[in-house]
Design a protein around this motif. Structure first.
Motif, mmCIF file in Angstrom:
data_model
loop_
_atom_site.group_PDB
_atom_site.id
_atom_site.type_symbol
_atom_site.label_atom_id
_atom_site.label_comp_id
_atom_site.label_asym_id
_atom_site.label_seq_id
_atom_site.Cartn_x
_atom_site.Cartn_y
_atom_site.Cartn_z
ATOM 1 N N GLY A 189 -2.170 3.146 6.750
ATOM 2 C CA GLY A 189 -2.534 3.005 8.165
ATOM 3 C C GLY A 189 -4.029 3.189 8.378
ATOM 4 O O GLY A 189 -4.671 2.420 9.109
ATOM 5 N N PHE B 57 -6.025 0.221 7.326
ATOM 6 C CA PHE B 57 -5.967 -0.913 8.256
ATOM 7 C C PHE B 57 -6.613 -0.583 9.609
ATOM 8 O O PHE B 57 -6.400 -1.295 10.584
ATOM 9 C CB PHE B 57 -4.512 -1.352 8.470
ATOM 10 C CG PHE B 57 -3.991 -2.215 7.347
ATOM 11 C CD1 PHE B 57 -4.439 -3.512 7.186
ATOM 12 C CD2 PHE B 57 -3.077 -1.708 6.444
ATOM 13 C CE1 PHE B 57 -3.966 -4.305 6.146
ATOM 14 C CE2 PHE B 57 -2.607 -2.491 5.408
ATOM 15 C CZ PHE B 57 -3.051 -3.793 5.251
ATOM 16 N N GLY B 58 -7.338 0.502 9.668
ATOM 17 C CA GLY B 58 -8.116 0.818 10.872
ATOM 18 C C GLY B 58 -7.318 1.430 12.012
ATOM 19 O O GLY B 58 -7.708 1.315 13.176
ATOM 20 N N GLU B 59 -6.197 2.071 11.683
ATOM 21 C CA GLU B 59 -5.364 2.616 12.758
ATOM 22 C C GLU B 59 -5.943 3.885 13.379
ATOM 23 O O GLU B 59 -5.599 4.226 14.507
ATOM 24 C CB GLU B 59 -3.946 2.875 12.240
ATOM 25 C CG GLU B 59 -3.205 1.576 11.982
ATOM 26 C CD GLU B 59 -1.753 1.781 11.618
ATOM 27 O OE1 GLU B 59 -1.261 2.924 11.680
ATOM 28 O OE2 GLU B 59 -1.111 0.787 11.249
#
Lengths: 44, 294
Positions: free
Chosen positions: A20, A23-25
């Motif tokens: 996460g 993916f830049g969450e």
């Protein structure tokens, strides 16, 4: 046996967290949390 | 210091710690530091002016509500960060944050101390929190989308009394711009909040037991988490002292690691026979020695 499951689950979820983050969450969560949530307040 | 006092201190310090940026209350704005991207393992609205972390339930809904749009622009954000944090905490301690850290849990315990005629919550109502989790946190934000492909945070919008209490009321009082937009939805949320506040006076932890989606998630880990409760059948005489002290009205000797248990450890403290124990890391079993017959 159940303890082994706890370790397995822990590492799976840590892996989820890392994916996460990749993916830049974190940035997405930050962006949402520093904006006033109108739905939370009750005026959305 | 006994377990009960330790737990109360944990609850108070966690409530203050997760809402430490108090100057925001005077400004009528919310804290906007970079640390706020960190997901906290409790139900604490990130629109509370002084909150310093992201609410996990709000973050999950936001991830699902923007999933379709994100995929359309090749942004692969499935909410794994928040789910990962919750799962990691859950697999370590199960529902312990509900009993030791959650500010809303502390409020419920405080209100229950008000002298009144007390009522029980029927066991079947505990399934309500799974309905809320699946419907309001997962399905509706994911499936009910506007013309641009965005969903809404249904739980926050229609149910969450923590958001009304921690964010709605302070911001409506402190911020004139927000106050001018108050309408029917705010009245509905106030009604839900008052309903729960009244219920809290008469019943133990009604929100945790019937509605809280975060408790539902952590509860799923109770049976497999590293932190475990255990009852020694040889010592337990089923006197029900644990049941009388339990904030979620559990008979722990029937199911020591029930998804309903918030692991407050009141039962451990109250059992005069020392029949209830908890353990985190497994105790090493002594090696069995075998005696060979000659």
């Amino acid at each position: 046996m159940k303890r082994r499951w706890a370790y397995v689950l822990f590492f799976i979820f840590i892996l989820f967290t890392i994916i996460g983050l990749k993916f830049g969450e974190f940035a997405a969560a930050l962006e949402k949390s520093i904006t006033v949530c109108l739905n939370c307040i009750g005026i959305g | 210091m006994n377990l009960i006092k330790k737990r109360r201190l944990f609850q108070i310090f966690s409530t203050l710690g997760f809402n430490i940026y108090l100057p925001s209350f005077f400004k009528g704005k919310i804290f906007q530091g970079n640390i706020k991207g960190v997901c906290v393992p409790i139900l604490n609205c990130h629109s509370c002016p002084s909150a310093i972390g992201a609410c996990p339930i709000g973050s999950i809904q936001n991830s699902l509500a923007t999933l379709k749009f994100n995929l359309s622009i090749a942004s692969y954000q499935f909410g794994l960060y928040v789910i990962g944090v919750l799962g990691a905490v859950g697999s370590l301690v199960g529902r312990m944050p509900c009993g030791w850290l959650c500010p809303f849990g502390l409020l419920q315990e405080a209100l229950y101390k008000i002298p009144s005629r007390k009522i029980h919550i029927p066991r079947f109502m505990s399934y309500g929190r799974y309905v809320v989790l699946v419907l309001f946190v997962f399905l509706l934000p994911l499936l009910v989308l506007d013309q641009y492909g965005f969903g809404q945070t249904w739980f926050c919008k229609w149910i969450c009394p923590a958001g009304t209490l921690e964010a709605g009321i302070p911001l409506v009082i402190l911020n004139e711009g927000i106050r001018s937009q108050v309408g029917l939805l705010f009245s509905w949320k106030m009604f839900v909040l008052i309903l729960f506040l009244v219920w809290m006076v008469f019943a133990q932890r009604p929100f945790c037991r019937t509605t809280c989606p975060l408790g539902a998630i952590f509860g799923l880990f109770n049976k497999v988490s590293l932190f475990r409760m255990a009852v020694d059948d040889d010592k337990c005489i089923q006197c029900n002292t644990c049941y009388e002290n339990c904030p979620v009205e559990l008979k722990i000797y029937e199911s020591p690691n029930s998804p309903d248990c918030v692991r407050c450890l009141k039962c451990v403290n109250s059992c005069q026979y020392g029949a209830i124990e908890y353990e985190f890391f497994p105790k090493k079993q002594p090696k069995k020695t075998t005696v060979q017959q000659s």
